[in-house]
Motif scaffolding. Structure first.
Motif, PDB file in Angstrom:
ATOM      1  N   ARG A 184       0.827  -1.204   0.000  1.00  0.00           N
ATOM      2  CA  ARG A 184       0.000   0.000   0.000  1.00  0.00           C
ATOM      3  C   ARG A 184       0.862   1.255   0.000  1.00  0.00           C
ATOM      4  N   GLY A 185       1.929   1.253   0.779  1.00  0.00           N
ATOM      5  CA  GLY A 185       2.820   2.402   0.805  1.00  0.00           C
ATOM      6  C   GLY A 185       3.429   2.667  -0.557  1.00  0.00           C
ATOM      7  N   ARG A 186       3.802   1.598  -1.274  1.00  0.00           N
ATOM      8  CA  ARG A 186       4.383   1.778  -2.609  1.00  0.00           C
ATOM      9  C   ARG A 186       3.369   2.378  -3.572  1.00  0.00           C
ATOM     10  N   VAL A 187       2.120   1.894  -3.504  1.00  0.00           N
ATOM     11  CA  VAL A 187       1.079   2.443  -4.385  1.00  0.00           C
ATOM     12  C   VAL A 187       0.835   3.914  -4.069  1.00  0.00           C
ATOM     13  N   LEU A 188       0.794   4.259  -2.782  1.00  0.00           N
ATOM     14  CA  LEU A 188       0.556   5.651  -2.408  1.00  0.00           C
ATOM     15  C   LEU A 188       1.678   6.561  -2.912  1.00  0.00           C
ATOM     16  N   ARG A 189       2.914   6.085  -2.869  1.00  0.00           N
ATOM     17  CA  ARG A 189       4.007   6.897  -3.393  1.00  0.00           C
ATOM     18  C   ARG A 189       3.892   7.064  -4.903  1.00  0.00           C
TER      19      ARG A 189
END
Length: 249
Positions: A184-189
């Motif tokens: 999720r963190g990667r997608v948000l970035r």
């Protein structure tokens, strides 16, 4: 003066004072300094012992942690200061507090006050507003593996005022839960990057393989977590907080 101009001005002032400390510690400040001609981790240990003399207040600019041992030593020092009731403020670049070594050691210290400031390039510690501990930032140069304690009241007061000014304009670290890492963190970035590049919602959603509705939900989550009202503000705040960098190790 706007916050960006103030931050730039403080950064320039810090660089000038860092240069003065580096070039004059053995001449102009020699009579007011105590130096330790050691290298490697011994310097960090000596700095820690001096910092632990604090009785009221420590403000510490730390441009990097060089490894697990360094982070552990800094964390132990800060924990002991907290146990003595000494107020401790840390100024670091965003990348430092996002690193795994920081999170495992320094990040666990209770009651530690931390703010992020990109202009931190020299380690300086002001103890009780009266003494400055300045590890040499250039270990490759002759005499570079040194640390000095500067007790000249004029210099100490100047650096204390400067670091306090940086503290006032620096940002509190923003590490909302949704940016902690993982898929999720990667997608948000990735969403943040496309927002910053000006992609329309439908084009960004296609690029990421998401529905427009899901993409907009991510955008709404980002704006809520960063407490901003526009996508532009979200991009600026995310960059300053280091949230668009890769996951910490």
């Amino acid at each position: 003066m706007g916050s960006d101009n103030l931050e730039e001005t403080l950064g320039q002032a810090l660089r000038l004072l860092e240069s003065a400390v580096h070039h004059h510690r053995r001449s102009v400040l020699a009579s007011a300094s105590a130096e330790l001609p050691v290298d490697g981790e011994a310097v960090a240990g000596w700095v820690a012992r001096l910092v632990l003399r604090a009785e009221r207040d420590v403000i510490w600019s730390l441009p990097e942690v060089t490894g697990e041992d360094h982070a552990r030593l800094v964390g132990q020092t800060l924990a002991q200061l907290a146990g003595k009731g000494v107020r401790t403020r840390m100024l670091c670049p965003p990348a430092v507090i996002r690193g795994g070594t920081w999170q495992r050691s320094v990040g666990t210290v209770a009651r530690l006050e931390v703010r992020v400031f990109e202009g931190v390039r020299q380690e300086l510690v002001v103890v009780d507003g009266a003494a400055v501990i300045a590890p040499d930032a250039s270990p490759g140069e002759p005499g570079g593996s040194r640390a000095s304690m500067i007790q000249n009241s004029t210099v100490a007061d100047m650096l204390h005022q400067l670091l306090c000014g940086m503290w006032d304009t620096a940002q509190r670290p923003m590490r909302p839960l949704s940016f902690e890492g993982g898929a999720r963190g990667r997608v948000l970035r990735e969403v943040l990057t496309l927002m910053a590049e000006g992609y329309k919602d439908d084009a960004a959603a296609r690029k990421l393989g998401l529905s427009v509705r899901t993409y907009r939900r991510y955008v709404a989550d980002i704006m809520r977590d960063l407490q901003v009202e526009s996508r532009f503000q979200a991009g600026v705040r995310a960059v300053r907080a280091g949230l668009m960098e890769s996951d910490p190790e």
